[in-house]
Design an enzyme around this catalytic site. Structure first.
Site, PDB file in Angstrom:
ATOM      1  CD  GLU A  48     -62.898  -0.203 -11.720  1.00 53.39           C
ATOM      2  OE1 GLU A  48     -63.828   0.631 -11.747  1.00 53.39           O
ATOM      3  OE2 GLU A  48     -62.813  -1.140 -12.513  1.00 53.39           O
ATOM      4  NE  ARG A 101     -65.471  -3.950 -13.499  1.00 56.14           N
ATOM      5  CZ  ARG A 101     -65.990  -2.749 -13.733  1.00 56.14           C
ATOM      6  NH1 ARG A 101     -65.227  -1.690 -13.726  1.00 56.14           N
ATOM      7  NH2 ARG A 101     -67.269  -2.622 -14.014  1.00 56.14           N
TER       8      ARG A 101
HETATM    9  C1  LIG Z   1     -61.960  -1.812 -15.860  1.00 58.09           C
HETATM   10  C2  LIG Z   1     -62.452  -1.042 -17.039  1.00 58.09           C
HETATM   11  C3  LIG Z   1     -63.357  -0.016 -16.893  1.00 58.09           C
HETATM   12  N1  LIG Z   1     -63.796   0.680 -17.972  1.00 58.09           N
HETATM   13  C4  LIG Z   1     -64.752   1.771 -17.776  1.00 58.09           C
HETATM   14  C5  LIG Z   1     -66.154   1.331 -17.497  1.00 58.09           C
HETATM   15  C6  LIG Z   1     -66.704   2.466 -16.669  1.00 58.09           C
HETATM   16  O1  LIG Z   1     -67.091   3.528 -17.530  1.00 58.09           O
HETATM   17  C7  LIG Z   1     -65.484   2.893 -15.847  1.00 58.09           C
HETATM   18  C8  LIG Z   1     -65.387   2.158 -14.541  1.00 58.09           C
HETATM   19  O2  LIG Z   1     -66.501   2.422 -13.803  1.00 58.09           O
HETATM   20  P1  LIG Z   1     -67.213   1.390 -12.772  1.00 58.09           P
HETATM   21  O3  LIG Z   1     -68.268   2.229 -12.240  1.00 58.09           O
HETATM   22  O4  LIG Z   1     -66.186   1.054 -11.779  1.00 58.09           O
HETATM   23  O5  LIG Z   1     -67.671   0.196 -13.486  1.00 58.09           O
HETATM   24  O6  LIG Z   1     -64.369   2.536 -16.640  1.00 58.09           O
HETATM   25  C9  LIG Z   1     -63.349   0.360 -19.234  1.00 58.09           C
HETATM   26  O7  LIG Z   1     -63.780   0.975 -20.235  1.00 58.09           O
HETATM   27  N2  LIG Z   1     -62.420  -0.628 -19.377  1.00 58.09           N
HETATM   28  C10 LIG Z   1     -61.958  -1.351 -18.331  1.00 58.09           C
HETATM   29  O8  LIG Z   1     -61.100  -2.261 -18.507  1.00 58.09           O
END
Ligand SMILES: Cc1cn([C@H]2C[C@H](O)[C@@H](COP(=O)(O)O)O2)c(=O)[nH]c1=O
Ligand SMILES: Nc1ncnc2c1ncn2[C@@H]1O[C@H](COP(=O)(O)OP(=O)(O)O)[C@@H](O)[C@H]1O
Length: 229
Positions: A48, A101
């Site tokens: 990501e 994702r």
């Molecule tokens: C896809 C997505 C992610 N986020 C936020 C959630 C986490 O704080 C990070 C991603 O971290 P991970 O370790 O890969 O899970 O981003 C979000 O707020 N909204 C989204 O759509």
């Protein structure tokens, strides 16, 4: 570059190659899993673009969202939708792509959670939903397999603390529980949104050694995935 095929815009200049998305709650172990498979030849790994979400022209929309979700949720999720779409449409350089994702989970899990928890105004949810619907109706976003790392929220909470990402220090266990239920309803119970590909579930509460063992056991299933039509 995009060209048109059967009424949808498609990435051009290459044959369709299998795309495998790794899904799971925050800190479930997706990056660690991708790191493991990145050592396999003929596989391209896309993690990501979190660094972009933490710094867009000097602003940190991820931090802003955690500070004030009602004000900044739309901003973050619009940018995430753009950067993830860019990943889906980028040229695939190896015979197989694994990515962390997808456009689908950004909408079905995170946008949905902000809205359902009362932290996203209805108008913001409507605008994001219109964007998302337009994209999936007009652009081909092929996914051939979803690998779901299934964890308990408590495991993710412990790993999140261990990882210690500054913006995420405010995340309570309840937030991870809400995301967990959305994931389960989407990928296991099939009671929320259409699942875009077959799902392979890997229980992921185990220690690292056991997880690596499970990845090896599932290697064949993962990489012989039939391509979606
Ligand atoms: C896809 C997505 C992610 N986020 C936020 C959630 C986490 O704080 C990070 C991603 O971290 P991970 O370790 O890969 O899970 O981003 C979000 O707020 N909204 C989204 O759509
Ligand atoms: N099986 C595991 N057991 C214990 N810790 C793990 C395991 N897998 C990953 N971790 C650790 O948990 C944290 C989150 O893992 P990460 O792969 O970054 O999750 P994600 O990409 O899903 O957010 C990291 O500190 C990582 O080293």
């Amino acid at each position: 570059m995009l060209s048109s095929s059967q009424g949808k815009l498609v990435r051009d200049g290459e044959d369709r190659k299998p795309v495998i998305c790794i899904e799971g709650n925050i800190a479930s172990g997706k990056t660690t899993c991708l790191e493991y498979f990145s050592k396999t030849s003929n596989i391209e790994v896309l993690t990501e673009p979190v660094s972009k979400w933490r710094n867009v022209r000097g602003h940190n929309p991820l931090a802003l969202m955690y500070e004030d979700p009602a004000r900044w949720g739309l901003t973050l999720q619009t940018y995430i939708q753009l950067t993830v779409l860019d990943h889906h449409l980028s040229k695939i350089m190896a015979p197989v792509r694994m990515m962390e994702r997808s456009l689908y989970s950004a909408k079905y899990i995170f946008v949905e959670n902000l809205y359902k928890s009362g932290k996203m105004p209805e108008v913001d949810y409507a605008v994001l939903s219109e964007w998302f619907e337009w994209i999936i109706s007009n652009i081909s976003i092929p996914v051939d397999l979803i690998v779901y790392l299934q964890t308990s929220p408590q495991t993710c909470f412990d790993r999140l603390k261990q990882r210690c990402r500054e913006e995420e220090k405010v995340i309570p266990l309840e937030y991870l529980e809400a995301l967990h239920h959305l994931y389960e309803n989407w990928l296991i119970n099939n009671t929320s949104f259409k699942v875009p590909a077959p799902v392979l579930v890997i229980p992921a509460d185990h220690d690292l050694q056991k997880m690596l063992h499970q990845y090896e056991e599932n290697r064949e299933k993962i990489f012989t995935v039939p391509r979606a039509p």
